[in-house]
Design a protein around this motif. Structure first.
Motif, PDB file in Angstrom:
ATOM      1  N   ILE A 141       0.841  -1.198   0.000  1.00 41.17           N
ATOM      2  CA  ILE A 141       0.000   0.000   0.000  1.00 41.17           C
ATOM      3  C   ILE A 141       0.875   1.246   0.000  1.00 41.17           C
ATOM      4  N   PHE A 144       2.195   2.138  -3.326  1.00 46.90           N
ATOM      5  CA  PHE A 144       1.197   2.863  -4.114  1.00 46.90           C
ATOM      6  C   PHE A 144       1.208   4.348  -3.738  1.00 46.90           C
ATOM      7  N   LEU A 148       2.220   7.621  -6.009  1.00 51.95           N
ATOM      8  CA  LEU A 148       1.346   8.779  -6.205  1.00 51.95           C
ATOM      9  C   LEU A 148       2.086  10.087  -5.998  1.00 51.95           C
ATOM     10  N   LEU A 205      -2.739  -4.150  -6.146  1.00 46.67           N
ATOM     11  CA  LEU A 205      -2.231  -2.779  -6.072  1.00 46.67           C
ATOM     12  C   LEU A 205      -1.047  -2.479  -6.981  1.00 46.67           C
TER      13      LEU A 205
END
Ligand code: HEM
Ligand SMILES: Nc1ncnc2c1ncn2[C@@H]1O[C@H](COP(=O)(O)OP(=O)(O)OP(=O)(O)O)[C@@H](O)[C@H]1O
Ligand SMILES: Nc1ncnc2c1ncn2[C@@H]1O[C@H](COP(=O)(O)OP(=O)(O)OP(=O)(O)O)[C@@H](O)[C@H]1O
Ligand SMILES: [Mg+2]
Ligand SMILES: [Mg+2]
Lengths: 218, 52, 205, 243, 218, 205
Positions: A141, A144, A148, A205
């Motif tokens: 996570i 990810f 971003l 993911l």
């Protein structure tokens, strides 16, 4: 892919690589909490599993921005994007390297730090299990989130803000396992949920991370 | 006219006050920003048309 | 093998920079892009290398045939020169970094940590990476920045060797590389005309 | 009837919404005033909750809109990703602060309500907790929008965040449910008449909900216009630089 | 000096300035802890003052690297060093600006977040007092740490490690005030100690920060 | 007023770079430093501006008389051009940024956020800051990087105006500024000799 993993591990463990920084942060959070909440052993032992999980999570969180930022700054990310490696592979390998340099040490250190917080004997194995199963999800996570915010100047705090709500389910189930374990209760259900989350994030993911990375490289 | 709110008057009134205040703030901010951007955009459009 | 580019339009930061770019490059040929600062050379090369999608137009070659080297070299300061190159060799699935080291006279530095190199040496390492990729089309953005005269000559001969093997090279540069045989494309004429301000759509222009 | 995608043209969107906005705002205001006045002045007290039941006319519409705003952002994000209509990305951006504000209102009224009812401002009840998490998602979403300079990049990234975030929001909801069984009311607006609140409370509530919905739509239209104009402004400035 | 303060506040509150990020982080930590330790209100209320203090400290900590890093990166710090402003003044103003954009909002938000952790009514004012007195010390100490690590790439985590031990005394006395307050005990002594620490650091540390900055600029 | 430098030795990263540097500059005169990359021009200028202590030697003027502009401009992207300049004016206790804006033709951009400027415009803003400082000695490190021809001329006339008011200027540059009246100092001859390896002291060399 393996070459990338080996390189990332090498970079992580050489001088200035940040290996151990996550661990020290974990240590420090665990040490600070008794200063904050007071030294009564009974209370500490009740909150120990939760604090250990929150501490591990924060330590993980703070090392996230290294995942892509260094490669972005020196241009490696551009070069990786034009290499034969698929972006999904790059994202997965980065997450794996992050877990090996940050998550795994946290899992190993947690029982030792549990002693500082007077974690009951019975809770040690559940704690290790829950962290061992949960930290990979945290890394994936977090990758990810790092994807971003790659390219943002000083995106660190923003990264935390974005990633933390995503960490909530993992944290809840993970801490639940650790807490129930410490109280000697049955842990199968939350452990299963935790495993489900980890598998799901690992499977899906990286695609989101890769898409986001491509957008950021444009 | 005022209905008798009983012992909960404070709770009811404050929640109405808080909510209405927040709504008013939201609307005011939106309208203010809308006006401002509309004005700025007109300025820039005029400048662009003038300068080609 | 041939690289045919037709009617390409590229944008940077949402603003169209170049449009109508077209050229044709056959195996063994090199193309030098020229143009003033901010003309859009970097943007064009990044688009060709597949790092960003074109606004319009057609690039007649797979991006897997290209190896890109940008302003930044992607060098890891704590790895040695050899380790840096070997990493890229493994990523691109090629073997042996010796030829690359030789082409840029890096053998004496092979064991040195890349962070301790001077700017010019770092650049040479970055260029040696191109040899290691084994890809036919080199896409190079200002490859000779901070190189001294000898190193520029080294670079030119590396490019010539690559072309002789049937490769291609696309270079953006402000200086003279001594590659007389290369075609030259000035990007300035392709500068995108600003769209009419009345065109209130798409990118809001 | 032209295709609905025609309204994805920014100019067309502004023209249409300019015509709609006065009507929308007037009806929204009307519904809000009627609903709230009716609820506040002309409903009896609940036998169990006393006069606090009047808070429902703010709390429930706000809570509904908080969730629906996120839904709308999710749909708009998907539209942007699939069809790349700029207006939909900007509409998502415009809706976020409105949704966040609705969340705050729901949280605030809930907390004020909780004090007399449960004897505490806050409890880690699943419904409440998932609302708090929703608020965090709103914060992160807005922060990401404002941190990125390039509009298209920002639209892409926030859209992905919105989609991934929705999945995790649902996950959190289940996790939270598992973690704690709560105090909060069940759904009372269900179609099943038996479970519903009494009609005296129900009708003004519907009017108030309609008011909140209309207000939301009006605000999103207005703010989307603003975002479109701001976007055009940035494009024009960039264009000047190009010359 | 006032010009510098105004500029820093302006920069902090404009887009991307990071105002509010510290606050959000605080909020998130406070939200995470119940997920970790479980939802029972009695237990939460017992650890609330400590958690609030640790959360505020972490939020402060994570915003430290903005203090000098941005000015360093764009060269402003060099220019400030050659300006008529004394380095000590620059360090003090930077600390003040950090407090105003990070510490003060934390102080104001703490009572609200206290509600989430079921902080007893009696504990609210002591909490505000302790944070209000303590966060300036956190900012000043943090400025010193930021000055030490300015110019290091990704110095963020290292900065945390350096600063955390320095934060311990402030944390101990601050949390003590908040805890005693929540239990309705007398708080004068720790409050006095806290005030002493704050005054001492404000009076002395800017000199150290200035010295360290000068070394780092060489 | 006069700037007298005698026997100056400067170091970078612990390594002596230049030694025995000496020159003399009187009011109204400019000095241009030249030398190859890595020769030590930046290091010398930073030492003169007081950012780092000299290894040895004497600088005969207070650092409070100098205004320094380095490779980076210290521009805040979110402040407007005018706000950026006004900030520095307040720091240096001077009034009025209009002359500075005029000198570098920045009035049309005054209200623009500095982050939206092109590289050359940013540089002009950085140079305008020197005018605002009101200090007599300008210490400029590669001031004309990324400036186009017009802007270089603007800069030269700003320097001339400054000299005409009795100021001084020290510039490091690789290009020709059109300041024919300036003295030139090549730093290459002052390159520090590596100390003998037997001298095991101080710097452990
Ligand atoms: C901070 C605290 C609270 C939050 C975040 C919160 C949130 C919510 C949410 C999300 C809904 C769902 C709306 C829907 O799906 O229909 C809702 C409905 C409702 N809440 Fe709360 N609530 C809070 C506190 C309270 C308290 C203290 C009470 C009263 C004792 C209360 C009474 C109700 C009622 C009666 C409904 C309507 C149920 C329905 O029609 O579905 N809430 N609230
Ligand atoms: N990150 C960015 N965001 C927005 N616009 C940019 C960005 N980078 C460059 N530009 C703009 O895009 C245009 C093209 O830039 P590009 O880097 O392609 O030029 P170039 O020809 O490579 O110039 P140079 O010779 O200086 O390398 C320039 O006008 C520049 O202002
Ligand atoms: N941060 C640093 N740490 C250690 N050594 C450095 C550092 N920066 C520069 N050097 C070394 O110091 C020497 C002098 O550098 P300096 O920047 O003064 O050169 P310069 O004359 O300004 O060059 P240029 O024309 O490229 O600007 C160089 O040999 C360089 O390798
Ligand atoms: Mg370029
Ligand atoms: Mg230099």
């Amino acid at each position: 892919m393996i070459a990338l993993l080996i390189r990332d591990l090498k970079l992580g463990t050489r001088a200035g690589g940040g290996f151990g920084l996550g661990l020290s942060f974990f240590l420090i959070v665990v040490v600070l909490v008794p200063f904050g909440v007071g030294p009564e052993m009974g209370q500490l032992s009740a909150i120990a599993p939760g604090i250990l999980w929150v501490g591990a999570l924060l330590a993980c969180l703070l090392s996230l921005d290294r995942i892509f930022a260094l490669d972005w700054e020196d241009g490696s990310l551009d070069l990786l994007a034009t290499s034969p490696l698929p972006m999904e592979g790059v994202a997965s390998v980065k997450a794996l390297a992050h877990w090996l340099t940050t998550g795994l040490p946290l899992v190993l250190a947690a029982p030792v730090l549990g002693v500082l917080l007077n974690l009951p004997q019975a809770g040690i194995w559940p704690l290790i299990w829950s962290l061992g199963l949960g930290t990979p999800a945290l890394s994936v996570i977090g990758t990810f989130g790092a994807a971003l915010t790659v390219g943002l100047k000083r995106g660190g705090l923003l990264l935390s803000l974005l990633v933390l709500p995503l960490y909530v389910p993992t944290l809840i189930f993970g801490a639940e396992v650790a807490r129930r374990g410490a109280m000697g209760m049955e842990i199968a259900t939350p452990l299963l949920m935790l495993a489900g989350i980890t598998c799901g994030t690992i499977a899906l993911l990286p695609f989101a991370s890769a898409a986001v990375l491509r957008v950021n490289l444009r | 006219m005022m209905p008798d709110l009983g012992k909960y008057a404070q709770a009811v009134l404050s929640s109405y006050a808080v909510s209405i205040a927040l709504l008013v703030v939201l609307v005011a901010m939106s309208v203010w920003r809308a006006r401002k951007t509309r004005r700025e955009l007109t300025d820039i459009e005029q400048r662009v048309r003038r300068d080609g | 093998m041939e690289l045919i580019v037709r009617d390409l339009a590229v944008a940077r930061g949402g603003v169209p920079v170049l449009e109508g770019v077209g050229f044709q490059l056959s195996a063994g040929a090199a193309l030098v892009l020229r143009g003033p600062n901010g003309a859009g050379k970097t943007t064009l090369l990044r688009t060709l290398a597949g790092l960003q999608p074109p606004l319009a137009g057609h690039i007649g070659l797979d991006r897997d045939a290209m190896a890109y080297a940008g302003h930044a070299d992607g060098i890891k300061a704590t790895l040695s020169v050899q380790e840096n190159l070997e990493f890229w060799a493994r990523v691109f699935g090629t073997q042996g970094v010796q030829p690359a080291l030789e082409a840029f006279n890096l053998q004496p530095l092979a064991a040195r940590a890349a962070g301790n190199l001077s700017a010019g040496q770092k650049r040479r390492l970055g260029l040696a990476r191109m040899v290691v990729t084994g890809r036919p089309v080199w896409v190079l953005d200002e490859p000779t920045v901070s190189l001294d005269v000898d190193a520029v000559a080294m670079f030119a001969s590396a490019v010539r060797a690559h072309l002789a093997q049937g490769g291609m090279a696309l270079l953006a540069t402000h200086i003279d590389l001594g590659l007389a045989e290369a075609q030259v494309l000035d990007v300035a004429p392709f500068r995108a005309r600003p769209p009419s301000p009345d065109d209130f759509d798409g990118a809001f222009l | 009837m032209a295709s609905i995608w025609e309204y994805a043209n920014p100019k067309k969107f502004i023209e249409t919404t300019d015509r709609l906005l006065p009507w929308l705002s007037v009806t929204a205001l009307l519904c809000l005033v009627v609903g709230l006045v009716w609820g506040f002045f002309f409903t009896p007290d609940d036998y169990k909750q006393g006069s606090t039941v009047k808070i429902i006319y703010l709390h429930v519409p706000a809570a509904l809109m908080a969730i629906n705003a996120w839904m709308m952002m999710l749909v708009a994000s998907l539209i942007w990703i699939v069809r790349r209509h700029h207006v939909s990305a900007l509409a998502a951006r415009a809706a976020a602060p409105v949704g966040a504000m609705m969340t705050v209102i729901a949280l605030a009224t809930g907390a004020i309500w909780g004090q007399p009812m449960w004897g505490t401002w806050w409890a880690w009840d699943p419904r409440l907790t998932s609302f708090l998490i929703l608020f965090l998602f709103y914060l992160g979403y807005m922060a990401l929008w404002s941190a990125i300079e390039n509009d298209d990049t920002a639209a892409d990234l926030t859209s992905v965040l919105c989609i991934v975030g929705s999945v995790f929001a649902v996950l959190s909801r289940y996790a939270v449910n598992f973690w704690n069984q709560g105090l909060h009311q069940g759904a009372s607006l269900s179609l099943d008449k038996e479970e519903n609140v009494a009609d005296v409370f129900y009708h003004p509530l519907l009017v108030s909900i309609a008011g909140f919905v209309l207000l939301f739509v009006a605000l999103v239209f207005l703010r989307t216009q603003t975002e479109i104009r701001a976007r055009r402004m940035r494009a024009l400035i960039a264009r000047e630089r190009l010359q």
